[in-house]
Design a protein around this motif. Structure first.
Motif, PDB file in Angstrom:
ATOM      1  N   ARG A 259      39.305  46.536  47.465  1.00  0.00           N
ATOM      2  CA  ARG A 259      40.171  47.090  46.412  1.00  0.00           C
ATOM      3  C   ARG A 259      39.819  46.463  45.066  1.00  0.00           C
ATOM      4  O   ARG A 259      39.730  47.130  44.042  1.00  0.00           O
ATOM      5  CB  ARG A 259      41.644  46.772  46.730  1.00  0.00           C
ATOM      6  N   PHE A 260      39.632  45.161  45.096  1.00  0.00           N
ATOM      7  CA  PHE A 260      39.342  44.442  43.864  1.00  0.00           C
ATOM      8  C   PHE A 260      37.990  44.870  43.287  1.00  0.00           C
ATOM      9  O   PHE A 260      37.851  45.101  42.088  1.00  0.00           O
ATOM     10  CB  PHE A 260      39.358  42.936  44.129  1.00  0.00           C
ATOM     11  N   MET A 261      37.007  45.011  44.179  1.00  0.00           N
ATOM     12  CA  MET A 261      35.664  45.416  43.731  1.00  0.00           C
ATOM     13  C   MET A 261      35.710  46.771  43.030  1.00  0.00           C
ATOM     14  O   MET A 261      35.082  46.964  41.983  1.00  0.00           O
ATOM     15  CB  MET A 261      34.716  45.534  44.930  1.00  0.00           C
ATOM     16  N   ILE A 262      36.436  47.684  43.631  1.00  0.00           N
ATOM     17  CA  ILE A 262      36.461  49.036  43.066  1.00  0.00           C
ATOM     18  C   ILE A 262      37.235  49.052  41.750  1.00  0.00           C
ATOM     19  O   ILE A 262      36.863  49.720  40.790  1.00  0.00           O
ATOM     20  CB  ILE A 262      37.045  50.033  44.078  1.00  0.00           C
ATOM     21  N   LYS A 263      38.305  48.258  41.718  1.00  0.00           N
ATOM     22  CA  LYS A 263      39.060  48.155  40.481  1.00  0.00           C
ATOM     23  C   LYS A 263      38.163  47.600  39.363  1.00  0.00           C
ATOM     24  O   LYS A 263      38.217  48.050  38.226  1.00  0.00           O
ATOM     25  CB  LYS A 263      40.249  47.219  40.706  1.00  0.00           C
ATOM     26  N   TYR A 264      37.362  46.627  39.741  1.00  0.00           N
ATOM     27  CA  TYR A 264      36.447  46.021  38.778  1.00  0.00           C
ATOM     28  C   TYR A 264      35.463  47.053  38.231  1.00  0.00           C
ATOM     29  O   TYR A 264      35.197  47.097  37.031  1.00  0.00           O
ATOM     30  CB  TYR A 264      35.694  44.862  39.435  1.00  0.00           C
ATOM     31  N   LEU A 265      34.961  47.905  39.140  1.00  0.00           N
ATOM     32  CA  LEU A 265      34.033  48.961  38.708  1.00  0.00           C
ATOM     33  C   LEU A 265      34.709  49.898  37.710  1.00  0.00           C
ATOM     34  O   LEU A 265      34.107  50.295  36.705  1.00  0.00           O
ATOM     35  CB  LEU A 265      33.537  49.764  39.917  1.00  0.00           C
ATOM     36  N   ALA A 266      35.954  50.244  37.999  1.00  0.00           N
ATOM     37  CA  ALA A 266      36.695  51.134  37.105  1.00  0.00           C
ATOM     38  C   ALA A 266      36.828  50.497  35.728  1.00  0.00           C
ATOM     39  O   ALA A 266      36.655  51.152  34.696  1.00  0.00           O
ATOM     40  CB  ALA A 266      38.067  51.443  37.693  1.00  0.00           C
ATOM     41  N   GLU A 267      37.120  49.208  35.707  1.00  0.00           N
ATOM     42  CA  GLU A 267      37.263  48.503  34.430  1.00  0.00           C
ATOM     43  C   GLU A 267      35.943  48.460  33.667  1.00  0.00           C
ATOM     44  O   GLU A 267      35.898  48.656  32.456  1.00  0.00           O
ATOM     45  CB  GLU A 267      37.758  47.079  34.667  1.00  0.00           C
ATOM     46  N   LEU A 268      34.896  48.193  34.428  1.00  0.00           N
ATOM     47  CA  LEU A 268      33.572  48.127  33.827  1.00  0.00           C
ATOM     48  C   LEU A 268      33.229  49.461  33.157  1.00  0.00           C
ATOM     49  O   LEU A 268      32.735  49.501  32.034  1.00  0.00           O
ATOM     50  CB  LEU A 268      32.554  47.799  34.933  1.00  0.00           C
ATOM     51  N   LEU A 269      33.532  50.545  33.852  1.00  0.00           N
ATOM     52  CA  LEU A 269      33.262  51.869  33.291  1.00  0.00           C
ATOM     53  C   LEU A 269      34.065  52.085  32.014  1.00  0.00           C
ATOM     54  O   LEU A 269      33.573  52.636  31.032  1.00  0.00           O
ATOM     55  CB  LEU A 269      33.619  52.959  34.314  1.00  0.00           C
ATOM     56  N   ARG A 270      35.316  51.623  32.051  1.00  0.00           N
ATOM     57  CA  ARG A 270      36.194  51.833  30.907  1.00  0.00           C
ATOM     58  C   ARG A 270      35.720  51.035  29.696  1.00  0.00           C
ATOM     59  O   ARG A 270      35.864  51.470  28.560  1.00  0.00           O
ATOM     60  CB  ARG A 270      37.626  51.455  31.292  1.00  0.00           C
TER      61      ARG A 270
END
Lengths: 453, 453
Positions: free
Chosen positions: A185-196
């Motif tokens: 969950r954390f990894m994917i959240k991190y990816l979302a943030e990175l994209l943003r």
């Protein structure tokens, strides 16, 4: 599990060679697919693909080529997954919770794979327009994958962990899986943030970071699918009875699904849904123990005896509320602790209940019980009260909300919703009063992990 | 009541002459007091004083003189009130709700009188500093008088109306009194607003308006005291049994009092508190009818027969919640309608109840029941959950609150308060989750009377 791992290393080598042949072209697609399928049939599912592909990139294959490879790759991959998962699903009827879990895992595998491929393609794409397109696709994939945590993992944590794992003393598996779920969950959240936040850093830095993190996330997702399909689901299959699966099916919709839409399933009217607290005795039978996957049997060896949970949920005199059992003392304490003052009038407009006076905004006393609500209001507003009730009873309105300032309090009063019973008959109206002033002051976030003793 | 009114006219003339003599001075204060007392002893209480004083002003007495008269006047007035009210109170023990009502009415009379006197003095005072002082006093009086509505009137409306008036079919008296209470509440609120906005208009306009409105409010307040003392309270006295008074006394504190602080009162342990819905049969006995004040007896003549309220509050199978009776269906519907998602864990940290899934923020399913709360949290935050629970159980913390953004929702989570039973033993913790985003949008006011069908 060392043997299993070595087997995977070997398969990886085979896969790598196959992918290179796909890349080189010239061979029949059908033939390649067949070989692909065979390589994958032994292990399930092919969680190494991202790693192999990363090696291919290192060996000089251009990202463009990899992008070209994508379609065939995914198609092959789908077939491969289908081939192996059929083994696990074939005995399960549509709508069976375990079948749904397997089907979701296929979707998760596919999306993990797509994430990795697109991330790597992005890293080597020079064309601006192409980059934008790929970013769009990646945003969609990442946003989808966030839902894995809310649906698939959440359902496992809330529905399948408690019935057998905890009640039967096998708590370690649950803890390990949940910890790994949270990492993902954390990894994917991190990816979302990175994209943003991609505009906040140089492109090269962003794309390098994103590619690496996407690779890690894809691997972790596939790895989890592998663990679940090979260890966790067989364990569930060995332990859970039809009644337990029935109870699970009845609750699944509350959490939702990842890209699947299971039909209703019922093992039969004579099968009683069995909730975790009803599994008595929770001890494992010899048959159940022997039915467990080898890995779990191994893990149980040399461990202290399992601590079975024999607690009884329903105590004598408890009130069955449909979603739990409470005694009067607890029920009263709950109403007193609520941040909402409640008053209930029944279908004849009589006051039937109010929450106990803790720090009530408007005082209530026992003398109000049984009193027609029209007599509890200043005469000049009685006609409005009657209008509201009429609109409720006739189904014309679903709520009536008011707010007034009262000294430091900002009092919010909500009559909602008109309450109906299972037959759709009007049974009364609820008045809820709360002070919303404190909520207007809330800013930012305060999370559980921020709590200080 | 014409005779009563004529008597009052006569008394008024006498009072006017007395006040003039006070004004002229030269006579012994004690002698004047005696005569004052005698004039007032016939009627109770002297609600005409404001009118008489207004006539005195018209007859040319300066406001300064009236201000000088204030102290003696109020003192005389207090004695006078005491003299007459003793008739009504003498049989009542301290702390008896009826005695408390009488005592509050004395305070209300005094403050109404003060309001009128100071308002009129203000109107004729030229001195700036003096004006400021008087305004200060008036602000205090008005702010006090607003509390009459919250305490004295509210207690009558909520505690004494229902037991006998409504249940016994005498609803007209309640409606009349409540309507008049509301008129007075409005008058006093208006005075408060006028004081607040006095800078927004010329002084002369303000003071003229204020004087007139204060006079009207003072008169209405005194008039209400008169009605209550002479008609309403004797009616209560004739009808209510000790058990009913005991029940009223048990609930009075919830509403509070106007400038009095009644001691505990209990007619005896053998007297069972009698709540409105327990008065059965509610028909008036011949004795009760004959004990009613003449005015009420007259009013009842020629009216249609009283409609007694025989509804039963407690139905078969109802759960007694201490503050009302609900059946399971109603209880479930209430929890479903609450704007707060509730989850309750018992003293052993096990999930025992959650409110039914209507539009829950975090999904809950039956499988969670009986589950130790530690197993319902991601492994990495379990230590915090344990810390919070420990702090609750040891009484070191009374709440733990968190807030997080979740898409369009602003989720507010409150663990509060640790619940204790009557013995002070810890019985569990309540988790309450709500979306406070809508409350942050609320602006201004929307009142019941603004409701449109």
């Amino acid at each position: 599990m060392t043997e299993l791992l070595n087997n995977r290393e070997y398969k990886k080598e085979q896969l790598k060679r196959l992918l290179l042949r796909i890349h080189e072209g010239g061979e029949s697609v059908e033939k390649l697919k067949d070989e692909f399928r065979q390589v994958l049939s032994g292990i399930s599912p092919p969680l190494e693909i991202p790693l192999i592909e990363q090696e291919l990139v290192k060996e000089g294959i251009s990202a463009k080529d990899i992008a070209k490879m994508c379609d065939l790759h995914v198609e092959l991959f789908r077939e491969a997954v289908k081939g192996t998962d059929e083994l696990e699903e074939r005995d399960l009827p549509d709508g069976h919770p375990l079948k749904t879990l397997y089907l979701e895992n296929k979707e998760i595998m596919k999306d993990a794979e797509m994430l990795n491929l697109y991330a790597r393609t992005l890293a080597t794409t020079k064309d601006e327009r192409m980059r934008k397109e790929i970013l769009g696709v990646l945003e969609e994939i990442v946003s989808n994958l966030r839902k894995v945590g809310f649906t698939h993992y959440n359902r496992e944590e809330m529905l399948t962990f408690p019935p057998y794992i905890e009640r039967r003393g096998l708590t370690a598996i649950a803890t390990v899986l949940w910890t790994k779920h949270d990492e993902i969950r954390f990894m994917i959240k991190y990816l979302a943030e990175l994209l943003r936040k991609r505009e906040e850093m140089p492109w090269d830095e962003f794309v390098e970071r994103f590619k690496n993190k996407a690779g890690e996330a894809a691997f972790a997702l596939s790895d989890m699918v592998f663990r679940e399909n090979n260890i966790y689901y067989p364990t569930l299959k060995a332990l859970l009875s039809e009644g337990e699966w029935k109870a699970i099916r009845m609750q699944e919709d509350e959490y939702g699904y990842y890209k699947v839409n299971p039909p209703e399933w019922d093992p039969g009217e004579d099968v009683k849904p069995l909730h975790p607290w009803e599994i008595n005795p929770p001890e494992l039978s010899v048959e159940q123990l022997l039915g467990l996957p080898k890995e779990v049997q191994e893990a149980l060896k040399g461990q202290p005896p399992l601590e079975f949970d024999k607690s009884e949920l329903k105590r004598e005199g408890d009130i069955d509320l449909g979603t739990g059992y409470l005694n009067i003392e607890e029920l009263r304490a709950i109403f007193e602790a609520l941040p909402v003052d409640v008053t209930f009038i029944d279908k004849d407009d009589r006051v039937r209940f109010f929450s106990p006076p803790g720090e009530r905004i408007f005082g209530r006393s026992l003398s109000v019980l049984g009193r027609p609500v029209q007599l509890c209001h200043p005469p000049k507003s009685v006609h409005i009260v009657n209008k509201i009730l009429r609109a409720f009873k006739e189904g014309r309105k679903k709520e009536a909300t008011f707010w007034i300032r009262l000294g430091p309090k900002y009092v919010y009063i909500r009559y909602v919703p008109p309450l109906f019973n299972e037959k759709g008959e009007y049974i009364g109206t609820l008045e809820m009063t709360m002070d919303i002033a404190p909520y207007k002051e809330i800013k930012g976030e305060k999370r559980l992990l921020d709590w200080r003793d």
